[in-house]
Enzyme design. Structure first.
Site, PDB file in Angstrom:
ATOM      1  N   ARG A  78      44.597  40.421  55.096  1.00  0.00           N
ATOM      2  CA  ARG A  78      45.746  39.540  55.248  1.00  0.00           C
ATOM      3  C   ARG A  78      45.734  39.039  56.696  1.00  0.00           C
ATOM      4  NH1 ARG A  78      47.596  44.212  52.521  1.00  0.00           N
ATOM      5  NH2 ARG A  78      48.398  43.791  50.415  1.00  0.00           N
ATOM      6  N   LYS A 110      50.481  46.661  54.413  1.00  0.00           N
ATOM      7  CA  LYS A 110      51.900  46.673  54.075  1.00  0.00           C
ATOM      8  C   LYS A 110      52.424  48.101  54.029  1.00  0.00           C
ATOM      9  CE  LYS A 110      52.275  42.324  51.519  1.00  0.00           C
ATOM     10  NZ  LYS A 110      52.678  41.705  50.240  1.00  0.00           N
ATOM     11  N   HIS A 115      45.496  32.646  53.595  1.00  0.00           N
ATOM     12  CA  HIS A 115      45.577  33.569  52.457  1.00  0.00           C
ATOM     13  C   HIS A 115      44.572  33.189  51.374  1.00  0.00           C
ATOM     14  CE1 HIS A 115      47.643  37.010  50.853  1.00  0.00           C
ATOM     15  NE2 HIS A 115      47.778  36.423  49.685  1.00  0.00           N
ATOM     16  N   ARG A 144      41.402  35.051  51.758  1.00  0.00           N
ATOM     17  CA  ARG A 144      41.488  36.400  51.176  1.00  0.00           C
ATOM     18  C   ARG A 144      41.292  36.335  49.660  1.00  0.00           C
ATOM     19  NH1 ARG A 144      44.105  41.622  51.356  1.00  0.00           N
ATOM     20  NH2 ARG A 144      45.766  41.820  49.800  1.00  0.00           N
ATOM     21  N   HIS A 159      45.783  46.618  47.539  1.00  0.00           N
ATOM     22  CA  HIS A 159      46.828  46.436  46.539  1.00  0.00           C
ATOM     23  C   HIS A 159      47.281  47.789  46.012  1.00  0.00           C
ATOM     24  CE1 HIS A 159      45.507  42.071  45.427  1.00  0.00           C
ATOM     25  NE2 HIS A 159      46.331  42.103  46.455  1.00  0.00           N
ATOM     26  N   TYR A 181      42.896  37.879  39.669  1.00  0.00           N
ATOM     27  CA  TYR A 181      41.528  37.332  39.811  1.00  0.00           C
ATOM     28  C   TYR A 181      40.559  38.498  39.756  1.00  0.00           C
ATOM     29  CZ  TYR A 181      43.283  38.045  44.514  1.00  0.00           C
ATOM     30  OH  TYR A 181      43.925  38.511  45.620  1.00  0.00           O
TER      31      TYR A 181
END
Length: 321
Positions: free
Chosen positions: A173, A199, A267, A270, A293, A302
């Site tokens: 990111r 995150k 983004h 990425r 993730h 994807y």
């Protein structure tokens, strides 16, 4: 520096008792759940908007007791009003998530159960398919020579090329790339793995290609500013932390020159990393780990594997390898 206090709801529509609980809830989310400032801001805004609507809907101040006694029809009316204001499905889902989070906090604190929220279904949201950048174009973003006509110092070209190489070459990111400290990047010949903070302050190991590392080291050698180990490795023209907006503007200029659509953003690099790995046989769960993730469902739009398997998948499948 003291943390900024969260604003209370408008006293014209909400009583002080519920306002105080909102502040306590946001403090809990910040300290215990470690939600990002942007998420906290969005949750606070959504709950305030709901209280403003209810105050007008009921023609009276919303108290803590009144909020706990909400009816499903009250929530449906609020959601319908938001839709009438052209608020999209994803924003409505976030509003509902914020309200439910606040309701769970009240219940845990023994202040009552907001049963109405359990009777409301989340709005349906169509999944948006990421738009990857073509492989050849993605590589050109990391080529400093593409900007040879610009009136900028060469070290800035090198810096921007290194950042964009990280976005496409390691799937970071933009906040993760710009959050890297000098000590996070291995010196030449000392390894090919970054420890990235993503995150929720979660860290993960991310492989980095030697040609991407070479671009980073080239930038470091050219940078006129001091880059201490604990400081950011990517700095602005005056030596302060590099802002994401600078890279966004660089990509906006470059995509015009390359004939690419507005969807070619940091983004999107990425997304392209994930899409191109997957198209070359990359394992979905490995790509999930590389992207950081929390849920495989996010990756499935994807994109517990051990680090050696991650490195093997990465080196075998990535087009820059």
């Amino acid at each position: 520096m003291a943390k900024r206090a969260e604003p209370l709801p408008d006293p014209a529509c909400a009583a002080s008792d519920i306002g105080q609980q909102i502040v306590r809830w946001l403090t809990h989310l910040r300290a215990e759940r470690r939600l990002s400032p942007k998420t906290l801001e969005a949750y606070a805004r959504d709950v305030r908007q709901c209280l403003m609507f209810l105050g007008q809907h009921w023609s009276e101040q919303v108290t803590l007791e009144g909020f706990v006694a909400l009816e499903p029809a009250d929530i449906r009316s609020f959601m319908a009003a938001r839709r009438a204001d052209d608020i999209g499905g994803r924003s409505l889902m976030r509003s509902l998530a914020g309200l439910r989070s606040f309701a769970r906090f009240l219940e845990r604190e023994g202040l009552g159960k907001v049963g109405a929220l359990g009777a409301i279904r989340a709005p349906k949201v169509g999944k948006s398919v990421p738009k990857p950048i073509h492989m050849s174009a993605a590589k050109r973003f990391a080529d400093a020579s593409e900007r040879a006509g610009e009136d900028r110092e060469p070290w800035i070209w090198a810096r921007d090329a290194a950042v964009m190489a990280l976005l496409y070459g390691s799937g970071l990111r933009i906040s993760e790339a710009l959050g890297l400290k000098r000590r996070d990047v291995p010196p030449p010949g000392a390894g090919d793995v970054l420890v990235v903070t993503g995150k929720g302050n979660k860290t993960r190991m991310v492989p980095v290609l030697q040609n991407v590392l070479a671009l980073i080291h080239e930038y470091v050698a050219m940078c006129p500013h001091s880059l201490p180990p604990e400081g950011p490795i990517f700095v602005g023209a005056r030596g302060g932390p590099l802002r994401a907006r600078i890279i966004q503007l660089v990509m906006a200029r470059m995509r015009g020159a390359l004939g690419l659509p507005d969807s070619a953003t940091p983004h999107a690099l990425r997304h392209s990393f994930a899409t191109h790995l997957l198209s070359r046989g990359g394992d979905l769960r490995a790509i999930q780990e590389l992207l950081g993730h929390a849920s495989l469902s996010t990756t499935q739009i994807y994109t517990g594997i051990d680090s050696e398997r991650l490195l093997d998948v990465y080196r075998t499948a990535h087009p820059r390898a």
